[in-house]
Design a protein around this motif. Sequence first.
Motif, short mmCIF file in Angstrom:
data_model
loop_
_atom_site.label_atom_id
_atom_site.label_comp_id
_atom_site.label_asym_id
_atom_site.label_seq_id
_atom_site.Cartn_x
_atom_site.Cartn_y
_atom_site.Cartn_z
N THR A 111 0.84 -1.21 0.00
CA THR A 111 0.00 0.00 0.00
C THR A 111 0.87 1.26 0.00
OG1 THR A 111 -0.31 -0.56 2.34
CG2 THR A 111 -2.19 -0.86 0.89
N GLY A 112 2.03 1.19 0.67
CA GLY A 112 2.94 2.34 0.66
C GLY A 112 3.41 2.65 -0.76
N ARG A 147 2.83 5.93 -3.09
CA ARG A 147 3.95 6.68 -3.70
C ARG A 147 3.78 6.79 -5.21
NH1 ARG A 147 6.34 4.48 0.88
NH2 ARG A 147 6.77 2.48 -0.10
N LEU A 166 -1.05 7.86 9.46
CA LEU A 166 -1.73 6.90 8.60
C LEU A 166 -2.82 7.59 7.79
CD1 LEU A 166 -2.25 3.72 10.83
CD2 LEU A 166 -0.40 4.23 9.22
N THR A 216 -7.52 3.80 2.12
CA THR A 216 -6.55 2.72 1.91
C THR A 216 -7.24 1.42 1.53
OG1 THR A 216 -5.25 3.82 3.62
CG2 THR A 216 -4.52 1.64 2.95
N ARG A 238 -2.85 -2.01 8.70
CA ARG A 238 -2.13 -1.23 9.70
C ARG A 238 -3.04 -0.80 10.85
NH1 ARG A 238 2.33 0.42 6.16
NH2 ARG A 238 3.99 1.42 7.30
N GLN A 280 -8.67 -2.12 9.26
CA GLN A 280 -8.11 -2.64 8.00
C GLN A 280 -7.98 -4.17 8.06
OE1 GLN A 280 -4.44 -0.59 6.88
NE2 GLN A 280 -5.38 1.41 7.18
N ARG A 283 12.61 9.36 -0.24
CA ARG A 283 11.36 9.44 0.52
C ARG A 283 11.46 10.50 1.59
NH1 ARG A 283 9.06 3.55 2.16
NH2 ARG A 283 7.92 4.90 3.60
N ASP A 291 9.57 10.94 4.02
CA ASP A 291 9.27 10.41 5.35
C ASP A 291 10.41 9.56 5.92
OD1 ASP A 291 8.77 8.34 3.55
OD2 ASP A 291 7.01 7.60 4.61
N ARG A 295 6.13 7.92 12.78
CA ARG A 295 5.72 6.67 12.12
C ARG A 295 5.81 5.50 13.11
NH1 ARG A 295 9.55 6.44 7.14
NH2 ARG A 295 8.45 4.50 6.65
#
Length: 192
Positions: free
Chosen positions: A32-33, A37, A59, A65, A89, A93, A135, A137, A147
């Motif tokens: 999902t990340g 992106r 999140l 998501t 996460r 979910q 990235r 993050d 995170r």
Amino acid sequence: MINIVLFGPPGSGKGTQAQFLIEKYNLKQISTGDLFRYNIKNNTELGVLAKSYIDKGELVPDQVTIDMLIDELKKPTTTEGFIFDGFPRTATQTKALEKIVAEVLNQPISICLSLIVEDQLLVERLLKRGETSGRTDDSNKEIIANRIQEYYSKTAEVAELYKQQGKYVEVIGVGEIEEISQKLFAEIDKIK
Ligand code: C5P
Ligand code: MG
């Protein structure tokens, strides 16, 4: 079919290990990340929304998501299962994933493989990755701390749900990459 949830905090090696698992077991990785992106890079509406959370280390809201995951899961594939990398996460979910795989694949989640790495090492790994990943993050200590904080406050409870189902297996995610892969293979071979 084998459907694997690859679990663990940011920097625990989910993406790295997924590469070995997809090859060995002919699986499709859904990260999902990575999907976020990709959307950010292409400046889609979803990307703009996701970026506002990702840049803070927070999140993205569950439903956003989950909808993205459903779209991805419905795409045709010739693989013999899936690896979910970075999803679920949250508890919401987790419950959604169970329902989606049952509806779309007519299959259960086979196993939740959890990579265990101490926080200090996670921070080191993420900062190192940030030197080359581009990235945002990964390159800021405060975002990384956030995170990890999100992981403990919202994501750790995912493990509880898989434990209740007897599907939760921990693997130490420190050491040689190949050694860790071997330990993951061994756990999958036990349930095959
Ligand atoms: O999984 P990865 O570390 O690549 O995710 C990067 C960021 O994407 C997370 O820090 C979070 O902001 C967002 N994300 C999310 N929900 C997910 C997966 C990723 O909000 N299920
Ligand atoms: Mg990743």
